[in-house]
Motif scaffolding. Structure first.
Motif, short mmCIF file in Angstrom:
data_model
loop_
_atom_site.label_atom_id
_atom_site.label_comp_id
_atom_site.label_asym_id
_atom_site.label_seq_id
_atom_site.Cartn_x
_atom_site.Cartn_y
_atom_site.Cartn_z
N ARG A 524 101.14 28.07 49.79
CA ARG A 524 99.70 27.81 49.83
C ARG A 524 99.17 28.36 51.14
NH1 ARG A 524 97.83 23.17 47.12
NH2 ARG A 524 95.79 23.72 48.02
N VAL A 525 97.97 28.98 51.10
CA VAL A 525 97.42 29.63 52.29
C VAL A 525 96.29 28.80 52.88
CG1 VAL A 525 98.08 31.94 51.56
CG2 VAL A 525 95.84 31.02 50.89
N GLU A 526 96.02 29.03 54.17
CA GLU A 526 95.02 28.26 54.89
C GLU A 526 93.60 28.76 54.66
OE1 GLU A 526 92.47 27.14 58.41
OE2 GLU A 526 93.16 29.15 57.85
N TRP A 527 93.45 30.03 54.35
CA TRP A 527 92.11 30.61 54.21
C TRP A 527 92.11 31.59 53.04
CZ3 TRP A 527 90.09 35.65 54.86
CH2 TRP A 527 88.67 35.72 54.92
N GLY A 528 90.96 31.73 52.40
CA GLY A 528 90.85 32.62 51.24
C GLY A 528 90.95 31.79 49.98
N ASN A 529 91.82 32.20 49.07
CA ASN A 529 92.03 31.47 47.82
C ASN A 529 92.99 30.32 48.09
OD1 ASN A 529 92.20 30.55 45.23
ND2 ASN A 529 92.80 32.50 44.33
N THR A 530 92.48 29.27 48.69
CA THR A 530 93.34 28.19 49.19
C THR A 530 93.93 27.32 48.09
OG1 THR A 530 91.42 26.75 49.50
CG2 THR A 530 92.09 28.11 51.37
N GLU A 531 93.42 27.40 46.87
CA GLU A 531 93.94 26.58 45.78
C GLU A 531 95.07 27.29 45.03
OE1 GLU A 531 92.69 23.58 45.80
OE2 GLU A 531 91.35 24.27 47.39
N GLU A 532 95.24 28.58 45.25
CA GLU A 532 96.22 29.37 44.49
C GLU A 532 97.64 29.11 44.97
OE1 GLU A 532 97.33 34.08 43.63
OE2 GLU A 532 95.73 33.51 45.02
N ARG A 533 98.57 29.12 44.02
CA ARG A 533 99.99 29.11 44.34
C ARG A 533 100.44 30.56 44.47
NH1 ARG A 533 103.29 24.56 40.85
NH2 ARG A 533 102.24 22.71 41.70
N VAL A 534 100.72 30.96 45.70
CA VAL A 534 101.02 32.36 45.98
C VAL A 534 102.49 32.65 45.69
CG1 VAL A 534 101.05 34.15 47.76
CG2 VAL A 534 99.22 32.42 47.73
N ASP A 535 102.75 33.77 45.01
CA ASP A 535 104.12 34.23 44.72
C ASP A 535 104.97 33.14 44.08
OD1 ASP A 535 103.56 36.73 45.83
OD2 ASP A 535 104.22 36.13 47.83
N GLU A 536 104.40 32.44 43.14
CA GLU A 536 105.15 31.38 42.47
C GLU A 536 106.25 31.97 41.60
OE1 GLU A 536 104.34 27.39 39.72
OE2 GLU A 536 102.72 28.83 40.10
N MET A 537 107.45 31.44 41.70
CA MET A 537 108.55 31.93 40.87
C MET A 537 109.64 30.88 40.75
SD MET A 537 110.42 34.73 43.32
CE MET A 537 110.83 34.37 45.03
N MET A 538 110.35 30.94 39.63
CA MET A 538 111.49 30.07 39.42
C MET A 538 112.72 30.74 40.02
SD MET A 538 113.12 28.63 35.85
CE MET A 538 111.49 28.18 35.23
N ILE A 539 113.43 30.00 40.87
CA ILE A 539 114.60 30.57 41.52
C ILE A 539 115.91 29.90 41.08
CG2 ILE A 539 113.33 31.37 43.53
CD1 ILE A 539 114.32 28.91 45.06
N VAL A 540 115.78 28.75 40.41
CA VAL A 540 116.96 28.02 39.93
C VAL A 540 116.65 27.49 38.54
CG1 VAL A 540 118.44 26.00 40.26
CG2 VAL A 540 117.73 27.35 42.24
N ASP A 541 117.59 27.62 37.62
CA ASP A 541 117.46 27.05 36.29
C ASP A 541 118.84 26.58 35.84
OD1 ASP A 541 116.26 26.26 33.93
OD2 ASP A 541 116.53 28.20 32.95
N GLY A 542 118.90 25.41 35.24
CA GLY A 542 120.19 24.86 34.88
C GLY A 542 121.07 24.63 36.09
N ALA A 543 120.43 24.33 37.23
CA ALA A 543 121.14 24.13 38.51
C ALA A 543 121.96 25.34 38.90
CB ALA A 543 122.02 22.88 38.45
N THR A 544 121.47 26.52 38.49
CA THR A 544 122.16 27.79 38.78
C THR A 544 121.14 28.79 39.31
OG1 THR A 544 123.73 27.39 36.99
CG2 THR A 544 123.57 29.65 37.80
N VAL A 545 121.55 29.58 40.28
CA VAL A 545 120.67 30.61 40.82
C VAL A 545 120.36 31.63 39.73
CG1 VAL A 545 120.47 32.46 42.52
CG2 VAL A 545 121.61 30.33 43.15
N ILE A 546 119.08 31.95 39.58
CA ILE A 546 118.68 32.97 38.61
C ILE A 546 117.87 34.05 39.33
CG2 ILE A 546 118.67 31.37 36.67
CD1 ILE A 546 115.58 31.34 36.89
#
Length: 552
Positions: A524-546
């Motif tokens: 989350r950023v301090e200025w600009g589009n402050t409500e946006e989730r920036v670079d959102e991504m899933m990094i773990v699934d099934g307790a395993t690195v993906i």
């Protein structure tokens, strides 16, 4: 003969003056020395009642001037009220205290303290009320009583401390900071000395027990590089320079407003302070700066852990002293760690599973990455994790495995450090986010990344490089499968640099969904589009690195 005596006397006088000035210079240059004993830190314990408070001023080049009072009667808080900015002037706060059982007939107990130019009781109609207040130097007014029950009434003062700056706060329970600074001949707001007083005994602190919530979720907020100062601090590379046109940018208030906004909107279950909470170069009183980082968390009853960066201990407190403060603050889970291991702050915490289970669902490992290289000739730049730290991590992870197997669902491990690992430099890996400066990882690779992979740590996140905020995927060399995510928190504090093309301050989050064993990260950023989730991504699934686009 007379001329010779005069000349000799002048020479001796000059030598005395020179020696005194040398003491002043050395005291200013090595002002960490008084902090090594920091007499004010261990005195805040139960059983003492404050019976008097006063202030002493002195001139260090005047051999007949002293800031010391009888140590058998008075306790001096080892903080110069001018923060060592005066060339010759010094001032210290003293308070007298006695154990409740040692109070004698006629002893007075302080039940109130105010800072004012005038008698706080001057507006009272009754002359008796006006006489209740006793003046002390620095604008201090005391209300004292000889009534025997006053010591256990809850009104009695039991300790006094000194903080600095117009924005000083005190996160400790039962402490009250005075809005008005001491009336001294000081300069800027950063030099405003403020008293904080405690009433009643210190409450017994219990460590929080973080737990997966009833919906199977848990959220971590990583606050990287807050760079807070003694006083308001100066903004560096602020975007925009004025948050509101015509409004000056003060670093610490703007940083803390950002922190509080995210705490209220994201409602994290745990906050990780991943180093450089304190901007040591601008923190002649590091306790004040550290308290500002902690106050928003205590106000919201959010548990937190902390490690140190290369700037935290550049003020008047070393790592051990900073950790001693953290260990005694409400909602803190910070621990100094084993004394026989290099660094301060090598520890782990467990997040328990949902419901009433005593089994761990998540384990966070936190390690001290130290500061600057101990061998600049061969390895320039920054320090590295030492073999005994890595061995401690391996032994701890191995020792916890049997216990973690008792958890009926998928257990997950993660790690937090301050200085990035050398592998953060591998541009051939997949990465997502901003890479705006060369990673200032140590020149020597001690092999911690391999240990993380071997012990099934899913991701490690660091700070240090303020305008890098990417997550990088490391792959197993043998089978080319994802093995470890290496992330940056992204610089969040306006007291640290933030240049390189209009970089906006930001904060990283890790959102756990224990049902499918998933971890999603975003900023989350301090200025600009402050409500946006920036670079959102899933990094773990099934307790395993993906990897990117993968899903189990």
């Amino acid at each position: 003969m007379t001329r010779r005596l005069v000349r000799t006397g002048c020479q001796l006088g000059f030598l005395v003056l020179f020696a005194c000035l040398l003491v002043v210079v050395l005291d200013n240059k090595f002002r960490v020395l008084p902090a090594a004993i920091h007499g004010h830190l261990p005195t805040h314990h139960a059983g003492f009642i404050v019976t008097d408070v006063t202030l002493t001023s002195c001139n260090v080049i005047n051999v007949f001037s002293s800031c010391k009072l009888d140590p058998d009667r008075w306790h001096r808080i080892e903080k110069d009220l001018y923060l060592n900015t005066g060339w010759t002037s010094r001032a210290y706060l003293h308070f007298e205290r006695k154990r409740e059982e040692d109070l004698a007939e006629g002893d007075k107990v302080v039940v109130d303290l105010k800072i004012s130019r005038f008698n706080p009781g001057a507006t009272d109609i009754s002359p008796d009320k006006r006489d209740d207040w006793e003046p002390r130097p620095g604008g201090i007014w005391l209300k004292r009583t000889a009534e025997r029950h006053a010591s256990d009434s809850g009104k009695a003062l039991t300790s006094v401390d000194v903080l600095f700056g117009a924005d000083a706060v005190d996160p400790r329970h039962n402490w009250e900071i005075k809005d008005t600074p001491l009336l001294l001949d000081s300069g800027t707001e950063a030099q405003e000395a403020r008293l904080s007083i405690r009433r009643g005994p210190p409450p017994k602190l219990t460590k929080p027990i973080p737990r997966i919530n009833e919906h199977g979720r848990f959220k971590i907020m990583q606050a990287a590089d807050l760079h807070l100062s003694t006083g308001l601090g100066k903004c560096r590379d602020a975007v925009p320079e004025e948050p509101t046109p015509g409004q000056k940018c003060d670093a610490d208030p703007r940083t803390l407003a950002f922190v509080e906004k995210l705490l209220d909107e994201e409602k994290p279950d745990l906050v990780v302070l991943s180093g450089d909470e304190v901007n040591g170069e601008t923190s002649p009183d590091a306790q004040t700066a550290l308290f500002k980082a902690i106050k928003p968390l205590v106000d919201r009853k959010i548990p937190y852990v902390a490690i140190f960066g290369n700037h935290d201990d550049e003020g008047d407190l070393n790592r051990q002293q900073l950790m001693e403060i953290l260990e005694e603050l409400p909602y803190s889970m910070s621990i100094a760690g084993p004394e026989d291991i290099d660094g301060v702050g090598n520890y782990y915490i467990e997040v328990l599973g949902r419901g009433k289970t005593s089994n761990s669902a998540l384990t966070l490992y936190l390690l001290d990455t130290h500061s600057y290289s101990p061998d600049e000739r061969q390895f320039r730049g920054y320090d590295w994790l030492k073999p005994n730290q890595i061995n401690w991590f391996r032994d701890t992870a191995q020792g916890l495995k049997r216990k973690h197997h008792q958890y009926t669902h998928m257990h997950m491990n993660m790690a937090f450090i301050h200085i990035p690992l050398p592998e953060y430099r591998n541009s051939n890996n997949y990465w997502k986010g901003n890479w705006l400066e060369p990673p200032t990882a140590p020149g020597f690779n001690s092999g911690f990344k391999d240990a993380l992979v071997e012990e099934n740590v899913l991701f490690v996140s660091c700070g240090h490089d303020h305008v890098n905020d990417y997550c990088m995927l490391e792959k197993d060399e043998n089978n080319n499968k994802p093995s470890l995510w290496m992330c940056y928190g992204g610089g969040s504090g306006f007291g640290g640099y933030g240049g390189y093309g209009g970089y906006v301050r930001r904060m990283r989050f890790f959102d756990f969904d224990m049902g499918p064993g998933r971890v999603v990260t975003y900023k989350r950023v301090e200025w600009g589009n402050t409500e946006e989730r920036v670079d959102e991504m899933m990094i773990v699934d099934g307790a395993t690195v993906i990897g990117p686009q993968e899903k189990h």
